[in-house]
Write an enzyme that holds these catalytic residues in place. Structure first.
Site, PDB file in Angstrom:
ATOM      1  N   LYS A  83       0.803  -1.181  -0.044  1.00  0.00           N
ATOM      2  CA  LYS A  83       0.058  -0.029   0.154  1.00  0.00           C
ATOM      3  C   LYS A  83       0.984   1.177  -0.157  1.00  0.00           C
ATOM      4  CE  LYS A  83      -4.476   0.510   2.175  1.00  0.00           C
ATOM      5  NZ  LYS A  83      -5.258   0.582   3.368  1.00  0.00           N
TER       6      LYS A  83
HETATM    7  O1  G3P Z   1      -7.569   1.462   5.153  1.00  0.00           O
HETATM    8  C1  G3P Z   1      -8.137   2.505   4.842  1.00  0.00           C
HETATM    9  C2  G3P Z   1      -9.410   3.292   5.314  1.00  0.00           C
HETATM   10  O2  G3P Z   1     -10.425   2.067   5.132  1.00  0.00           O
HETATM   11  C3  G3P Z   1      -9.403   3.581   6.488  1.00  0.00           C
HETATM   12  O3  G3P Z   1     -10.847   4.009   6.899  1.00  0.00           O
HETATM   13  O4  G3P Z   1     -12.404   4.821   8.538  1.00  0.00           O
HETATM   14  O5  G3P Z   1      -9.900   5.479   8.964  1.00  0.00           O
HETATM   15  O6  G3P Z   1     -11.249   6.338   7.154  1.00  0.00           O
HETATM   16  P1  G3P Z   1     -11.029   5.278   7.931  1.00  0.00           P
END
Ligand code: G3P
Length: 213
Positions: A83
């Site tokens: 990533k």
């Molecule tokens: O893994 C990346 C993403 O899914 C993060 O989500 O909820 O921290 O914006 P969030």
């Protein structure tokens, strides 16, 4: 649409994986930090559990550091996907890793233009963060829909991972938009399994049964 879990918690991943619908896992530095465990060990354990793409993010922000981390992570297991945040250096890293045969997931994507550049650079996956778009009063699902339309139009091999999913409607909307993958947190996976009418239906069946047998 394939379902990934967005988690670095081994117990969560094990529990969901046992239900047979899990296609992969995504992690990020915040999720790994929450576990407070050795990063490579966590990635190794996830790879042993789930037979699918496992995204592990580089922490460094400079070219050589990102490349070194990526190579070390990629050595853990053939299913590891690196990533990489979409920055000027990140795009260079994505391109060089693609040339070396290492798959990448371009992360922190907030516009279709970023997704086009990541796809052209050779990213195997792009991850638009739809919840964080909603957080700033824009429309994350609209962005996802636009991105899929553009990438499909040019027949990119790059797959879209709907990320930053916050609630059940996001999952349905991602599927409706034609997202190749949605990466869903543990709590939201639990929510989408349940329906009050399923519970009520089971209760009624059991009560009817008990009255006779
Ligand atoms: O893994 C990346 C993403 O899914 C993060 O989500 O909820 O921290 O914006 P969030």
């Amino acid at each position: 649409m394939r379902i990934f879990i967005d988690s670095a918690n081994i117990e969560e991943i094990r529990e969901i994986n046992a239900m047979g619908f899990l296609d992969g896992v995504t992690t990020n530095p915040s999720l790994v930090a929450k576990e407070g465990r050795d990063y490579h060990q966590v990635v190794k354990e996830i790879c042993a559990l789930v037979n699918g793409p496992i995204s592990a993010e580089v922490i460094s922000l400079e070219y050589q550091g990102m490349m070194n981390e990526a190579r070390q992570l990629a050595e853990i297991h053939p299913n590891v996907v690196i990533k990489v945040p979409v920055t000027e250096i990140g795009l260079r890293v994505i391109s060089d890793l693609a040339k070396a045969g290492i798959k990448t997931n371009a992360t922190l994507i907030f516009s279709s233009n970023q997704a086009i550049l990541a796809a052209r650079a050779g990213a195997a996956y792009v991850s638009p963060f739809i919840g964080r778009i909603d957080d700033i009063s824009y429309d994350g699902v609209a962005l996802l829909t636009e991105m899929i339309e553009i990438l499909d139009q040019y027949l990119f091999d790059t797959e879209v991972i709907a990320a930053s999913i916050r609630h059940p409607r996001h999952v349905t909307a991602a599927a409706r938009a034609g997202s190749h993958i949605a990466t869903v947190p543990f709590a939201v996976i639990k929510q989408i399994i349940k329906h009050p009418l399923t519970d009520a239906g089971i209760e009624k069946f059991m009560n009817d049964w008990k009255q006779v047998y």
